[in-house]
Design an enzyme around this catalytic site. Structure first.
Site, PDB file in Angstrom:
ATOM      1  CG  ASP A   1       5.996  11.833   1.561  1.00  0.00           C
ATOM      2  OD1 ASP A   1       6.405  12.437   0.559  1.00  0.00           O
ATOM      3  OD2 ASP A   1       6.743  11.545   2.505  1.00  0.00           O
TER       4      ASP A   1
ATOM      5  CG  LEU B   1       2.535   8.708  -6.093  1.00  0.00           C
ATOM      6  CD1 LEU B   1       3.938   8.236  -6.479  1.00  0.00           C
ATOM      7  CD2 LEU B   1       1.715   9.010  -7.355  1.00  0.00           C
ATOM      8  CB  THR B   2      -0.113   5.578  -0.533  1.00  0.00           C
ATOM      9  OG1 THR B   2       1.280   5.320  -0.619  1.00  0.00           O
ATOM     10  CG2 THR B   2      -0.800   4.467   0.227  1.00  0.00           C
TER      11      THR B   2
ATOM     12  CG  ASP C   1       7.226   2.672  10.859  1.00  0.00           C
ATOM     13  OD1 ASP C   1       6.570   3.391  10.079  1.00  0.00           O
ATOM     14  OD2 ASP C   1       7.929   1.722  10.460  1.00  0.00           O
TER      15      ASP C   1
END
Ligand code: PRP
Length: 176
Positions: A104, A107-108, A160
């Site tokens: 998205d 950053l992760t 989820d």
């Protein structure tokens, strides 16, 4: 709980399209890694279903390992500093492919990349089912992209809502 149960949603990517996407990615990976000995690093939780389907179609000798990411509680503000949980494979000198459900803001993944690159891997690529190019704030390459999407809220096939709906075999867009 009631609004989670009665969630208004409509099909966004059906099972057939998912299957086509997964097959296309697997073919590319099989071709790119046919003379290599890759390690697939699956990022839990969201990627579990994508990874299972993708890896069933991988025909090169390979290893699979699973990690989870946890934010450092003391640094909630950035949301980017993550800790690896459960990496028990020695990745030094390995050709590593990260399998993730979605990138998205990126950053992760940026943080995860940095941590895996620091382990002295031979190569590092990313396979992601869904990519939001308009939200991406980073500039690293993502070699294997299943589908580029705008910004819908999606559930199913690993995605989820508050932990629910990950088991659905298709991807749904949540409606207002
Ligand atoms: C999701 C997804 C990525 C991250 C992408 O994880 O699996 O790890 O968000 O967002 P970013 O590109 O903006 O950083 P989530 O925290 O929802 O955990 P989950 O995989 O357990 O659902």
């Amino acid at each position: 709980m009631e609004n989670i149960k009665s969630l208004n949603k409509e099909i966004f990517v059906d099972s057939e399209e998912i299957s086509q996407i997964v097959t296309r990615l697997a073919e590319r990976i099989n071709n790119d890694y046919k003379d290599k000995d890759p390690v697939f690093v699956v990022v839990l939780n969201g990627a579990f279903m994508f990874a299972a389907d993708l890896l069933k179609q991988i025909n090169v000798l390979s290893k699979i390992t699973f990690i989870k990411l946890a934010s450092y509680t003391s640094d909630k503000s950035s949301g980017t500093v993550k800790q690896l949980i459960g990496l028990n494979e020695n990745l030094k000198g390995k050709d590593v492919v990260i399998i993730e459900d979605i990138v998205d803001t990126g950053l992760t993944m940026q943080s995860l990349r940095k941590q895996l690159l620091a382990l002295d891997v031979n190569s590092l690529e990313i396979a992601v089912l869904m990519f939001k190019p308009h939200k991406f704030q980073c500039n690293y390459p993502i070699k294997y992209i299943g589908k580029e999407i705008e910004d819908p809220f999606i559930v199913g096939y690993g995605f989820d809502l508050d932990g629910y709906y990950r088991n659905l075999p298709a991807i749904y867009q949540v409606k207002e």
